[in-house]
Design a protein around this motif. Structure first.
Motif, PDB file in Angstrom:
ATOM      1  N   ASP A 296     -27.798 -16.065  26.953  1.00  0.00           N
ATOM      2  CA  ASP A 296     -28.168 -16.680  25.676  1.00  0.00           C
ATOM      3  C   ASP A 296     -27.838 -15.764  24.496  1.00  0.00           C
ATOM      4  O   ASP A 296     -27.234 -16.190  23.511  1.00  0.00           O
ATOM      5  N   ASN A 399     -32.766 -21.013  23.822  1.00  0.00           N
ATOM      6  CA  ASN A 399     -32.076 -22.295  23.982  1.00  0.00           C
ATOM      7  C   ASN A 399     -33.071 -23.452  24.053  1.00  0.00           C
ATOM      8  O   ASN A 399     -34.289 -23.256  24.078  1.00  0.00           O
ATOM      9  N   LYS A 400     -32.560 -24.672  24.104  1.00  0.00           N
ATOM     10  CA  LYS A 400     -33.413 -25.863  24.070  1.00  0.00           C
ATOM     11  C   LYS A 400     -34.256 -26.003  25.326  1.00  0.00           C
ATOM     12  O   LYS A 400     -35.402 -26.490  25.257  1.00  0.00           O
ATOM     13  N   LEU A 421     -29.066 -21.473  19.087  1.00  0.00           N
ATOM     14  CA  LEU A 421     -28.993 -22.258  20.328  1.00  0.00           C
ATOM     15  C   LEU A 421     -30.155 -23.246  20.454  1.00  0.00           C
ATOM     16  O   LEU A 421     -30.377 -23.809  21.527  1.00  0.00           O
ATOM     17  N   LYS A 426     -29.691 -25.222  28.524  1.00  0.00           N
ATOM     18  CA  LYS A 426     -29.176 -24.077  29.281  1.00  0.00           C
ATOM     19  C   LYS A 426     -27.897 -24.425  30.038  1.00  0.00           C
ATOM     20  O   LYS A 426     -26.962 -23.620  30.094  1.00  0.00           O
ATOM     21  N   VAL A 429     -25.218 -24.186  27.698  1.00  0.00           N
ATOM     22  CA  VAL A 429     -24.932 -22.781  27.385  1.00  0.00           C
ATOM     23  C   VAL A 429     -23.896 -22.225  28.363  1.00  0.00           C
ATOM     24  O   VAL A 429     -22.912 -21.583  27.959  1.00  0.00           O
TER      25      VAL A 429
END
Length: 552
Positions: A296, A399-400, A421, A426, A429
């Protein structure tokens, strides 16, 4: 009656509230159109104010400034150069409207008002604007132009009314934010309006980042038969002059069709443009972020280097006793490939200090997530201190998937001015990192080759807050987790409907509870660019105090 008409499409990047700067941008685009001998230049929706202006529209002083700017721009057209179709908040009968204004011969010669005001997702236009009536065409150089404004194109009534009143070309100024797969939806709506009316359509969209939104441009034109006539490249500022000719079957033009970017490229460019404009438009000198050696933070650093240039990206490795040598090596490898500054600040001393401070109160209790979170908060505190002392904005790297489930530490790894992000799952990503290692996006200021070692992508993700920790100790596998989250968030499906997709019911219920419980954290998260169809923030508004999850 004219048989030709030159229309310039201005795919440009205005700044909300910077009326003087936007006027300069508008004039520069007009000068390019004048060099191409355009008759008319069409700008995006609300270009004078920037889009979306939100509650700035409620300030009389702001509307005064916009109207003075429009008057000044109108006077420019007395020079015999291109007329301008500009978007601006416009007062009529004391009420603010979303307007498209034709400036020609030194004055405002026509005004058309937006009929359909979006009031869903990220849009709040009904809060600040009053809808206009169904519009009539504008006669310009002997050609009747219909001007639906953005959302007006998503409904049949405006285009049908214009066609019935004799419109010959539909010209649509837009402020349509990016989200994955949206370009196809825009084309579908445009094709529907063309099929219903038999009229060609010119779609001019905004470019650039504005807080949590980013606009990809991707302007286009369709013929009266629905055939694509031209498409501008997304993610690129451009002023393109098109020559339209009257034929026996209606108006048409010729142009190039820019290729549609890959999904991963679109996501990456959205992050780059969102960050670049957030940092640049707000006047930050650069960014500082924690570089952990994980995927990340590596992706966040790569986006920052491509958006701002490696010299404006300061990476900081903050090892604890649980940080592996692989992570140290991988963080160094990322910084080396990107060409960014990397400093190392160990947090062992901070951990020891907190143990000493809190030890008398924690006596008799075993270490748990409290001590893990203290490590993350020590890192957040360190980054904020560097930001305060030297000026760069702290870039959050979560991230989400993490924000959805609460797998993030409030005032720790969630701290920062911007979360690049925030709306990227993920699994995305991983895909985007592989894409960036193999490709160099257009306009990138970072390196021409890979941006992270392969091991950063392939090793099991870990927060490294205790020995031998991996994300999957706490979370389901990411391909399973993200599928469940997409069903619950983007799909708004129930637990039962999500289970019917083939997921384990106990896992779905657990993820649903995690998603609900983490709402209070997300309310305190920094802004981040919208990528998916349902981003956290203005796009998804759930109550923090919410008993529904417990009742089902």
């Amino acid at each position: 009656m004219s048989d030709t008409l030159s229309i310039a499409l201005a795919q440009i990047d205005p700044v909300v509230g910077d009326v003087a700067g936007n006027v300069a941008l508008i004039r520069a685009a007009r000068a390019r159109a004048a060099a191409d001998r355009a008759d008319l230049i069409v700008y995006p929706e609300l270009v004078v104010s920037g889009y979306p202006p939100e509650d700035l529209v409620l300030k009389a002083a702001f509307l005064d400034a916009v109207e003075a700017a429009v008057d000044s721009l109108a006077k420019d057209t007395a020079d015999g150069g291109p007329a301008m179709l500009v978007g601006a908040p416009w007062r009529m009968d004391g009420l603010a409207r979303n307007a498209a204004l034709l400036l020609d011969h030194g004055k405002v010669t026509a005004c058309r008002l937006k009929r359909h005001l979006p009031n869903y997702g990220v849009f709040d236009e009904a809060r600040v604007f009053v809808p206009g009536p169904l519009p009539a065409p504008i006669t310009f150089r002997g050609v009747r132009l219909g001007v639906p404004i953005c959302e007006d194109m998503w409904y049949p009534d405006v285009a049908e009314t214009l066609a019935a009143a004799g419109a010959e070309i539909l010209v649509v100024p837009n402020g349509s934010p990016f989200e994955v797969d949206k370009s196809g939806v825009r084309l579908e709506r445009a094709a529907q309006r063309v099929a219903e009316t038999g009229l060609p359509l010119v779609y001019v969209n905004q470019l650039g980042g504005q807080d949590e939104l980013v606009f990809d441009g991707a302007s286009f034109a369709l013929g009266g038969d629905g055939r694509p006539l031209l498409r501008l490249a997304p993610w690129r500022a451009e002023v393109l002059t098109t020559v339209w000719r009257r034929t026996e079957t209606g108006w048409t033009t010729e142009g190039k069709l820019a290729p549609e970017p890959a999904r991963e490229e679109s996501i990456y460019q959205a992050m780059v443009w969102g960050l670049r404009d957030y940092v640049g438009k707000n006047g930050f000198p650069g960014v500082v972020l924690g570089l952990s050696g994980g995927i990340d933070s590596a992706l966040a650093a790569a986006v920052a280097a491509d958006a701002l240039g490696p010299d404006k990206v300061w990476c900081v490795m903050m090892p604890s006793p649980y940080t592996s040598q692989d992570s140290l090596d991988d963080a160094a490898g990322v910084a080396r490939l990107l060409g960014c500054r990397l400093d190392t600040i160990g947090i062992r001393a901070a951990m020891t200090a907190f143990d000493g401070m809190l030890g008398p109160l924690f006596v008799g209790r075993e270490p748990d997530i409290t001590e893990e979170n203290l490590q993350s908060r020590a890192r957040g505190l360190t980054l904020m201190a560097l930001s305060n002392k030297f000026g760069p904005m702290v870039l959050s790297t979560g991230n989400k998937s993490e924000l959805s489930t609460g797998y993030a530490t409030l005032y720790g790894d969630m701290c920062g001015g911007y979360a690049v992000l925030k709306d990227v799952y993920k699994t995305a990503v991983f895909a985007v990192c592989r894409w960036r290692n193999a490709h160099v996006p257009a306009g990138a200021l970072g390196p021409n080759g890979p941006v992270m070692p392969e091991r950063v992508i392939t090793k099991p993700p870990s927060a490294e807050l205790k020995p031998d920790q991996t994300d999957q100790d706490t979370l389901p596998p990411y391909d399973e987790l993200d599928g469940i989250l997409m069903s619950l968030i983007e799909g708004e499906l129930s637990v039962a409907d999500t289970v019917a997709k083939g997921y384990d019911e106990a896992t779905v219920r657990r993820v649903w509870r995690m998603l609900d419980r983490a709402e209070y954290k997300r309310r305190q998260a920094p802004p981040g660019v919208k990528i998916t169809g349902r981003s956290f923030g203005k796009d998804r508004r759930y109550p923090i105090t919410n008993g529904f999850t417990k009742s089902v």
